[in-house]
Structures are given as structure tokens and as C-alpha cells.
Design an enzyme around this catalytic site. Sequence first.
Site, PDB file in Angstrom:
ATOM      1  CE1 TYR A  55      -3.653   2.759   0.368  1.00 28.10           C
ATOM      2  CE2 TYR A  55      -2.285   3.512   2.371  1.00 28.10           C
ATOM      3  CZ  TYR A  55      -3.445   3.497   1.254  1.00 28.10           C
ATOM      4  OH  TYR A  55      -4.073   4.650   1.268  1.00 28.10           O
TER       5      TYR A  55
ATOM      6  CE  LYS B 199      -3.113   6.077  -1.879  1.00 28.23           C
ATOM      7  NZ  LYS B 199      -4.139   6.636  -2.686  1.00 28.23           N
TER       8      LYS B 199
HETATM    9  P1  NDP Z   1     -13.419   4.627   0.633  1.00 29.88           P
HETATM   10  O1  NDP Z   1     -13.433   3.120   0.628  1.00 29.88           O
HETATM   11  O2  NDP Z   1     -14.507   5.363   1.393  1.00 29.88           O
HETATM   12  O3  NDP Z   1     -13.506   5.059  -0.903  1.00 29.88           O
HETATM   13  C1  NDP Z   1     -12.840   4.617  -1.960  1.00 29.88           C
HETATM   14  C2  NDP Z   1     -13.439   5.132  -3.383  1.00 29.88           C
HETATM   15  O4  NDP Z   1     -12.725   4.640  -4.198  1.00 29.88           O
HETATM   16  C3  NDP Z   1     -14.866   4.634  -3.617  1.00 29.88           C
HETATM   17  O5  NDP Z   1     -15.532   5.234  -4.116  1.00 29.88           O
HETATM   18  C4  NDP Z   1     -14.556   3.584  -4.535  1.00 29.88           C
HETATM   19  O6  NDP Z   1     -15.578   3.368  -5.215  1.00 29.88           O
HETATM   20  C5  NDP Z   1     -13.353   3.784  -5.200  1.00 29.88           C
HETATM   21  N1  NDP Z   1     -12.619   2.763  -5.693  1.00 29.88           N
HETATM   22  C6  NDP Z   1     -11.708   1.939  -5.003  1.00 29.88           C
HETATM   23  N2  NDP Z   1     -11.112   1.085  -5.831  1.00 29.88           N
HETATM   24  C7  NDP Z   1     -11.428   1.277  -7.147  1.00 29.88           C
HETATM   25  C8  NDP Z   1     -11.268   0.842  -8.524  1.00 29.88           C
HETATM   26  N3  NDP Z   1     -10.507  -0.101  -8.529  1.00 29.88           N
HETATM   27  N4  NDP Z   1     -11.970   1.298  -9.628  1.00 29.88           N
HETATM   28  C9  NDP Z   1     -12.847   2.274  -9.212  1.00 29.88           C
HETATM   29  N5  NDP Z   1     -13.103   3.067  -8.228  1.00 29.88           N
HETATM   30  C10 NDP Z   1     -12.449   2.415  -7.091  1.00 29.88           C
HETATM   31  O7  NDP Z   1     -12.043   5.040   0.911  1.00 29.88           O
HETATM   32  P2  NDP Z   1     -11.341   6.710   1.087  1.00 29.88           P
HETATM   33  O8  NDP Z   1     -12.623   7.545   0.831  1.00 29.88           O
HETATM   34  O9  NDP Z   1     -10.729   6.900   2.347  1.00 29.88           O
HETATM   35  O10 NDP Z   1     -10.315   6.560  -0.100  1.00 29.88           O
HETATM   36  C11 NDP Z   1     -10.015   7.621  -0.839  1.00 29.88           C
HETATM   37  C12 NDP Z   1      -8.738   7.773  -1.237  1.00 29.88           C
HETATM   38  O11 NDP Z   1      -8.077   8.436  -0.057  1.00 29.88           O
HETATM   39  C13 NDP Z   1      -7.797   6.529  -1.450  1.00 29.88           C
HETATM   40  O12 NDP Z   1      -6.937   6.597  -2.562  1.00 29.88           O
HETATM   41  C14 NDP Z   1      -7.077   6.203  -0.378  1.00 29.88           C
HETATM   42  O13 NDP Z   1      -6.123   5.304  -0.444  1.00 29.88           O
HETATM   43  C15 NDP Z   1      -6.757   7.519   0.091  1.00 29.88           C
HETATM   44  N6  NDP Z   1      -6.535   7.870   1.590  1.00 29.88           N
HETATM   45  C16 NDP Z   1      -7.527   7.288   2.529  1.00 29.88           C
HETATM   46  C17 NDP Z   1      -7.026   7.427   4.015  1.00 29.88           C
HETATM   47  C18 NDP Z   1      -8.029   7.074   5.048  1.00 29.88           C
HETATM   48  O14 NDP Z   1      -7.473   6.968   6.351  1.00 29.88           O
HETATM   49  N7  NDP Z   1      -9.330   6.697   4.776  1.00 29.88           N
HETATM   50  C19 NDP Z   1      -6.002   8.211   4.264  1.00 29.88           C
HETATM   51  C20 NDP Z   1      -5.192   8.604   3.325  1.00 29.88           C
HETATM   52  C21 NDP Z   1      -5.496   8.393   1.826  1.00 29.88           C
HETATM   53  P3  NDP Z   1     -16.438   2.000  -5.854  1.00 29.88           P
HETATM   54  O15 NDP Z   1     -16.220   0.854  -4.700  1.00 29.88           O
HETATM   55  O16 NDP Z   1     -17.746   2.173  -6.148  1.00 29.88           O
HETATM   56  O17 NDP Z   1     -15.586   1.673  -7.058  1.00 29.88           O
HETATM   57  C1  8X3 Z   2      -4.836   5.415   4.889  1.00 31.59           C
HETATM   58  C2  8X3 Z   2      -4.086   5.860   6.004  1.00 31.59           C
HETATM   59  O1  8X3 Z   2      -2.384   5.333   7.905  1.00 31.59           O
HETATM   60  O2  8X3 Z   2      -3.839   3.550   7.126  1.00 31.59           O
HETATM   61  O3  8X3 Z   2      -3.812   6.023   3.533  1.00 31.59           O
HETATM   62  O4  8X3 Z   2      -2.145   4.034   5.586  1.00 31.59           O
HETATM   63  S1  8X3 Z   2      -2.914   4.630   6.659  1.00 31.59           S
END
Ligand code: NDP
Ligand code: 8X3
Length: 248
Positions: free
Chosen positions: A149, A153
Site C-alpha cells: 500500500y 502511494k
Molecule cells: P473509501 O473506501 O470510502 O472510498 C474509496 C473510493 O474509491 C470508493 O468510491 C470506491 O468506489 C473507489 N474505488 C476503489 N477502488 C476502485 C477501483 N478499482 N476502481 C474504481 N473506483 C475504485 O475510502 P477513502 O475515501 O478513505 O479513500 C479515498 C482515497 O483516499 C484512496 O485513494 C485512499 O487510499 C486515500 N486515503 C485514505 C485514507 C483514510 O484513512 N481513509 C488516508 C489517506 C489516503 P467503488 O467501490 O464504487 O468503485
Molecule cells: C490511509 C492511511 O495510515 O492507514 O492511507 O495508511 S493509513
Amino acid sequence: MKTALITGATSGIGQAAAIKMANNFRLILCGRRQPRLDEIKNKLSKQTEVVTLNFDVRDKKAVFEQINSLPENFKKIDVLINNAGNAHGLAPFQDADLEDLEAMIFGNTMGVIYVTKAVLPLMIPQGNGHIVNISSIAGKEVYPNGTTYCASKFAVEALSKGMRLDLLPLGIKVTNIAPGMVETEFSMVRFKGDKLKSDNTYTGFKPLKAKDIAESIYFAVMQPERVQLADITILPKAQGSATTVLRE
Ligand code: NDP
Ligand code: 8X3
């Protein structure tokens, strides 16, 4: 009114960004869960014009076909939010499921590449534009059991820096946003629906909310044309590093 394309708009950060940006942008909302796309389109259509695209960001053919199928009046894109992504599993590299590792590299890294390559021909002719890549604290620091992961990133961080250099002559700004722990569906996906493990991720401290990240995305894209926010890291107050969280 400017047009923004947001990937991963069906939940979490992407959905919150869509809600926030509906104030000032026409929206192209992307994801795989069609009922969710329909729901958010119905909700936001009261405020702005919305179209939805259903594709998996890992599917190169689908990414290009769907983006190229946009109606003519949505074929000028001003802002791209590369947000779609997830973690799959949390395990030592030697034990991790290879399919999980593929899902992260293809989804979080190749997804950004495919979507950006598909959108750029719709952005470049305007002579300006803005790409916001959602990275993570995991793109700044490697932590145990998160190797791939983090690699996915770290690659986003490099893509943000490189795109900023290469797109400079084209008038396209690039902003990298790296959140710490945000309570979304992220941990439910990482732990494959194990609610206890997911809930435990966020117990004993106040994690960020999706709307906190949406505020920064909006702030970045609403800056004057001359201002390019390059890199924003956002942590909960209780988080000092990827693995240092002050819990009660
Ligand atoms: P969620 O799981 O709530 O949302 C993820 C979103 O990404 C969903 O809308 C999903 O849509 C879409 N998605 C995932 N995989 C695919 C795919 N293969 N194709 C198309 N769409 C995809 O998580 P977050 O909102 O937290 O995550 C959003 C971003 O933020 C990600 O890049 C994550 O790595 C990043 N992030 C999150 C953190 C956290 O702690 N939550 C911290 C740092 C970064 P659907 O399933 O409908 O396709
Ligand atoms: C998501 C935040 O700390 O779980 O990117 O990697 S962490």
C-alpha cells in the site's frame, strides 16, 4: 462553470469532495457501484449538472472508453481529482495475498496513470487545468504490514512531483494531498468487511472525517490561477506519524 472529474465518488473522501464541489463545478462522478452513483447524482443534480461514469480504474480499456464516451458538453475538463483507491489487507509482505498487492498497485497507482492519461487530452487544449492526486501519509512513510500500500502511494507522490514538472508548460497545476487516518469505508475494505478490526482502527481518538479532506481539496482548487498548492499533509490532531497515534 468549470467541470471537475472525481474518481471514487461513491464513498468517503471522493463523495465528500463531490458534495463540496457541487457549489462551483459541473461534476463527472466515477466509481463502480452504480446505485451509489445514481444516488449522489440525484442528490447533487439539484445544485449542478452531473454525469456519472462506471469503471474500474484498473481496467485500462474501460477507463479510456468511459472517459471518451462523455457527452460533448462534458468534454472539457478543468479539474481532475484522482481519489479512487483503497488498501487491501494489512500483513507482512511475505504473507500478503498477491492478489491484494496487485489490487493496490493496479488500483492506486496504475489507476491514477490511466485516468490522467485519458483526461489530459480533454484538459490540455484549454491551456490550463488542475490535477489533485490523493496520496496518503503512507506515501511519505513506510509502516510494517503496509509495504505495498505504501509503495502504491509513494508512487503517487512521485507521479504528483513528475506531473508538476512535465505539465508546467501546459498550464496545468498539480496538487498532492496526503491524509492521515480518515474514518471512511477504507478500513472496512482493508479488512475485507471485518467490522471489529475496522472499528478498532479508529477507537480512542478522533480520526479525520472525509469532509475535512474535501475542505482542503476545495481550498486547493479554488485558489487564484497564479497559486499552485504543491503538497498538503493532513493529520488528525492525535496522529504524529503513520504509526504514532495518541489513544485514550
Ligand atoms: P473509501 O473506501 O470510502 O472510498 C474509496 C473510493 O474509491 C470508493 O468510491 C470506491 O468506489 C473507489 N474505488 C476503489 N477502488 C476502485 C477501483 N478499482 N476502481 C474504481 N473506483 C475504485 O475510502 P477513502 O475515501 O478513505 O479513500 C479515498 C482515497 O483516499 C484512496 O485513494 C485512499 O487510499 C486515500 N486515503 C485514505 C485514507 C483514510 O484513512 N481513509 C488516508 C489517506 C489516503 P467503488 O467501490 O464504487 O468503485
Ligand atoms: C490511509 C492511511 O495510515 O492507514 O492511507 O495508511 S493509513
